[in-house]
Design a protein around this motif. Structure first.
Motif, PDB file in Angstrom:
ATOM      1  N   ILE A   1      -5.017   0.097   9.140  1.00  0.00           N
ATOM      2  CA  ILE A   1      -3.638   0.781   9.097  1.00  0.00           C
ATOM      3  C   ILE A   1      -2.549   0.142   9.972  1.00  0.00           C
ATOM      4  O   ILE A   1      -1.483  -0.228   9.283  1.00  0.00           O
ATOM      5  CB  ILE A   1      -3.650   2.082   9.721  1.00  0.00           C
TER       6      ILE A   1
ATOM      7  N   ILE B   1      -3.167   5.643   1.547  1.00  0.00           N
ATOM      8  CA  ILE B   1      -4.495   5.320   2.413  1.00  0.00           C
ATOM      9  C   ILE B   1      -5.682   6.481   2.051  1.00  0.00           C
ATOM     10  O   ILE B   1      -5.129   7.576   2.230  1.00  0.00           O
ATOM     11  CB  ILE B   1      -4.382   5.258   3.817  1.00  0.00           C
TER      12      ILE B   1
ATOM     13  N   THR C   1       1.069  -1.163   0.192  1.00  0.00           N
ATOM     14  CA  THR C   1       0.010   0.100  -0.009  1.00  0.00           C
ATOM     15  C   THR C   1       0.845   1.238   0.056  1.00  0.00           C
ATOM     16  O   THR C   1       1.654   1.475   0.684  1.00  0.00           O
ATOM     17  CB  THR C   1      -0.937  -0.008   1.230  1.00  0.00           C
TER      18      THR C   1
END
Length: 295
Positions: free
Chosen positions: A287, A26, A23
């Motif tokens: 997260i 976000i 990732t």
């Protein structure tokens, strides 16, 4: 389905296994998703956002809120300092702090289209009353409920609010808010989308029958896509979070997406995963998991 680089359907694409694509960004909604119901950011969430930025992951707040309602998170934008506001109608630099934000990108709703849409809704759903959101102020029609976080600057029929000589006519229109005092919220959304068609983008994020109408093709997803393209970030490198119909396109577009535990069924159907409710720090939980994967 994607067409010319734009999201054209809420049907999810086949997902790339998350473990194979780190990732890089976000993207999270605020109200009902990142924020607790009392509109605060928890200590756990603050720590998770800071840790993501420190790990080199960009964080974008992607919200239906106007820029002037971003004080609650302006201390947590870190690095780039940008937020996507007004359901994609604006990208705003919040580095200046409360009252000093700077518009980096504006995707306006043309005043003539805005008025056309309002008149269509009046004809299709009698009793509809509207408000006009410009870059620096909210203007209401008579009868529109005082449900927002500030008093209106102008109260007048839409024809005057959107006239070429209207006060603040030099400010772009970001969206129209349409309220119906009696209709079911989802029914009102369906009726409005049918009536308006491709003239504008219609969505909702409120539990009441309050619709948010942006320019054609303008959504959280399409503006997030523009911002990601500028950074060379692919959809598969994005993790997105949301809870309401205005998050559906974004949840569909992102490679990893999560509906919080309190989410609307449309958001749940669009997301590739679930997390805990907003009041239980669902965004922070994911997260933390993403950061653990990088170890």
């Amino acid at each position: 389905m994607r067409e010319n680089g734009r999201v054209t359907s809420a049907t999810r694409r086949p997902e790339t296994p998350a473990s194979t694509v780190p990732t890089r960004l976000i993207a999270t909604d605020l109200d009902g998703t990142l924020l607790h119901d009392d509109k605060t950011v928890s200590a756990r969430t603050i720590a998770a956002l800071a840790a993501a930025e420190q790990a080199g992951i960009e964080v974008f707040f992607v919200t239906g809120r106007p820029a002037r309602w971003m004080d609650v998170v302006s201390d947590h934008v870190h690095g780039h300092g940008l937020a996507i506001c007004g359901n994609g109608a604006a990208v705003v630099d919040l580095h200046g702090g409360p009252g000093a934000h700077r518009f980096v990108k504006v995707r306006e709703l043309a005043p003539d289209i805005a008025l056309d849409v309002i008149q269509l809704l009046r004809a299709t759903a009698p009793g509809t009353v509207c408000a006009v959101e410009r870059t620096f102020g909210l203007h209401l029609e008579p009868g529109y409920p005082l449900m927002h976080m500030e008093p209106p600057e102008i109260v007048s029929p839409a024809e005057k609010l959107l006239a070429k000589d209207a006060l603040d006519a030099d400010q772009p229109v970001l969206k129209v808010l349409a309220f119906h005092p009696e209709m079911d919220p989802d029914d009102f959304l369906t009726v409005a989308r049918t009536a308006i068609g491709t003239r504008a983008n219609v969505t909702r994020s409120s539990p009441s029958a309050l619709l948010e109408i942006s320019g054609p093709g303008v959504s959280k997803a399409s503006t997030l896509e523009l911002c990601c393209a500028e950074r060379g970030i692919a959809p598969e490198e994005v993790a997105a979070f949301g809870d309401m119909p205005n998050d559906v396109e974004m949840l569909t577009w992102a490679g990893r997406s999560y509906a919080v535990g309190n989410a609307h069924p449309a958001a749940v159907a669009a997301a590739s995963g679930r997390t805990a409710p907003n009041n239980e720090d669902g965004v922070a939980i994911v997260i933390e998991q993403i950061l653990a994967e990088r170890l």
